[in-house]
Design a protein around this motif. Structure first.
Motif, PDB file in Angstrom:
ATOM      1  N   MET A   1       0.841  -1.187   0.000  1.00 31.70           N
ATOM      2  CA  MET A   1       0.000   0.000   0.000  1.00 31.70           C
ATOM      3  C   MET A   1       0.880   1.243   0.000  1.00 31.70           C
ATOM      4  N   TYR A   2       0.487   2.204  -0.803  1.00 31.13           N
ATOM      5  CA  TYR A   2       1.233   3.444  -0.959  1.00 31.13           C
ATOM      6  C   TYR A   2       1.113   4.293   0.301  1.00 31.13           C
ATOM      7  N   SER A   3       2.227   4.879   0.718  1.00 25.22           N
ATOM      8  CA  SER A   3       2.248   5.786   1.856  1.00 25.22           C
ATOM      9  C   SER A   3       3.436   6.720   1.699  1.00 25.22           C
ATOM     10  N   LYS A   4       3.217   8.015   1.978  1.00 27.16           N
ATOM     11  CA  LYS A   4       4.308   8.984   1.869  1.00 27.16           C
ATOM     12  C   LYS A   4       4.134  10.058   2.931  1.00 27.16           C
ATOM     13  N   ASP A   5       5.213  10.345   3.648  1.00 24.45           N
ATOM     14  CA  ASP A   5       5.233  11.411   4.646  1.00 24.45           C
ATOM     15  C   ASP A   5       5.412  12.734   3.913  1.00 24.45           C
ATOM     16  N   LEU A   6       4.499  13.689   4.134  1.00 22.53           N
ATOM     17  CA  LEU A   6       4.588  15.002   3.499  1.00 22.53           C
ATOM     18  C   LEU A   6       5.235  16.036   4.401  1.00 22.53           C
ATOM     19  N   GLY A   7       5.555  15.650   5.608  1.00 20.72           N
ATOM     20  CA  GLY A   7       6.136  16.591   6.562  1.00 20.72           C
ATOM     21  C   GLY A   7       5.060  17.384   7.296  1.00 20.72           C
ATOM     22  N   SER A   8       5.464  18.063   8.366  1.00 20.40           N
ATOM     23  CA  SER A   8       4.573  18.909   9.172  1.00 20.40           C
ATOM     24  C   SER A   8       3.337  18.169   9.669  1.00 20.40           C
ATOM     25  N   GLY A   9       3.450  16.856   9.862  1.00 17.34           N
ATOM     26  CA  GLY A   9       2.347  16.071  10.394  1.00 17.34           C
ATOM     27  C   GLY A   9       1.392  15.512   9.354  1.00 17.34           C
ATOM     28  N   PHE A  10       1.648  15.754   8.065  1.00 16.22           N
ATOM     29  CA  PHE A  10       0.771  15.275   7.003  1.00 16.22           C
ATOM     30  C   PHE A  10       1.341  14.024   6.366  1.00 16.22           C
ATOM     31  N   THR A  11       0.465  13.095   6.009  1.00 14.39           N
ATOM     32  CA  THR A  11       0.832  11.845   5.344  1.00 14.39           C
ATOM     33  C   THR A  11      -0.208  11.530   4.284  1.00 14.39           C
ATOM     34  N   VAL A  12       0.247  11.012   3.139  1.00 21.00           N
ATOM     35  CA  VAL A  12      -0.666  10.502   2.122  1.00 21.00           C
ATOM     36  C   VAL A  12      -0.594   8.987   2.172  1.00 21.00           C
ATOM     37  N   LYS A  13      -1.757   8.335   2.204  1.00 17.32           N
ATOM     38  CA  LYS A  13      -1.813   6.875   2.256  1.00 17.32           C
ATOM     39  C   LYS A  13      -2.904   6.375   1.322  1.00 17.32           C
ATOM     40  N   GLU A  14      -2.671   5.202   0.762  1.00 17.23           N
ATOM     41  CA  GLU A  14      -3.711   4.533   0.010  1.00 17.23           C
ATOM     42  C   GLU A  14      -4.731   4.004   1.011  1.00 17.23           C
ATOM     43  N   VAL A  15      -6.016   4.168   0.711  1.00 14.18           N
ATOM     44  CA  VAL A  15      -7.081   3.755   1.630  1.00 14.18           C
ATOM     45  C   VAL A  15      -8.092   2.870   0.909  1.00 14.18           C
ATOM     46  N   SER A  16      -8.894   2.191   1.683  1.00 14.96           N
ATOM     47  CA  SER A  16      -9.936   1.321   1.122  1.00 14.96           C
ATOM     48  C   SER A  16     -11.132   2.154   0.688  1.00 14.96           C
ATOM     49  N   ALA A  17     -12.001   1.534  -0.097  1.00 13.86           N
ATOM     50  CA  ALA A  17     -13.232   2.197  -0.511  1.00 13.86           C
ATOM     51  C   ALA A  17     -14.085   2.548   0.708  1.00 13.86           C
ATOM     52  N   VAL A  18     -14.111   1.685   1.697  1.00 11.33           N
ATOM     53  CA  VAL A  18     -14.909   1.926   2.902  1.00 11.33           C
ATOM     54  C   VAL A  18     -14.411   3.180   3.627  1.00 11.33           C
ATOM     55  N   GLU A  19     -13.080   3.284   3.800  1.00  7.81           N
ATOM     56  CA  GLU A  19     -12.520   4.465   4.473  1.00  7.81           C
ATOM     57  C   GLU A  19     -12.816   5.743   3.700  1.00  7.81           C
TER      58      GLU A  19
END
Length: 181
Positions: A1-19
């Motif tokens: 699953m994709y995940s990336k720290d954007l800094g300053s407390g932000f993160t991008v993550k791949e999520v499920s359809a339910v989420e």
């Protein structure tokens, strides 16, 4: 699953359809509070509607769902799907109003384009209201090209954008538009 720290407390993550659907149920109306849609013509065929609804649930084509988290809560998202083997359609992206103006959408866009390139897509498409500079400007800065306009019965005037990964293909496409880059 994709995940990336954007800094300053932000993160991008791949999520499920339910989420993602839970987030959309909670925030979609507030994110698009300025949007005006024309009512669609009433649909009067329950069998056709059932088939349409079933097709919407099918997971046959590639789909991507990303969410931007801040302190454990979703504050932005992107979702879309493949329209063919090499083309991806960015269906919807947004950042909650209280998190706008800090470059978060541009970071989400960069993550989305990186993930799609890793998946081997050659072209990314999207359509937008022409008065949506908070999305249009970051996309144009990222290298998207205006490729057309359309009039939708519900969403009205829309601008089509394309992002082409291969520089030679992009150059040939731009030349066909009458531009040398």
């Amino acid at each position: 699953m994709y995940s990336k720290d954007l800094g300053s407390g932000f993160t991008v993550k791949e999520v499920s359809a339910v989420e993602l659907n839970a987030c959309l149920d909670e925030h979609f109306a507030s994110v698009y509070s300025n949007r005006h849609e024309a009512e669609a013509v009433p649909f009067d065929d329950p069998q056709a509607q059932a088939k349409i609804d079933e097709r919407r649930k099918q997971e046959q084509r590639y789909r991507l769902r990303l969410a931007v988290f801040f302190e454990g809560s979703i504050v932005g998202w992107h979702y879309g799907h493949a329209t063919d083997a090499e083309t991806y359609y960015m269906q919807n992206s947004a950042v909650l109003p209280s998190f706008r103006g800090i470059g978060l959408y541009a970071k989400l866009l960069t993550c989305t384009l990186q993930k799609l390139q890793e998946e081997g897509f050659q072209v990314v498409t999207s359509i937008h209201h022409p008065n949506n500079p908070s999305v249009l400007i970051p996309k144009l800065k990222a290298g998207f090209i205006v490729t057309g306009m359309q009039f939708h019965e519900r969403f009205r005037s829309l601008i089509e954008l394309k992002y082409i990964y291969n520089p030679e293909r992009r150059k040939l496409f731009c030349r066909s538009l009458g531009l040398d880059i």
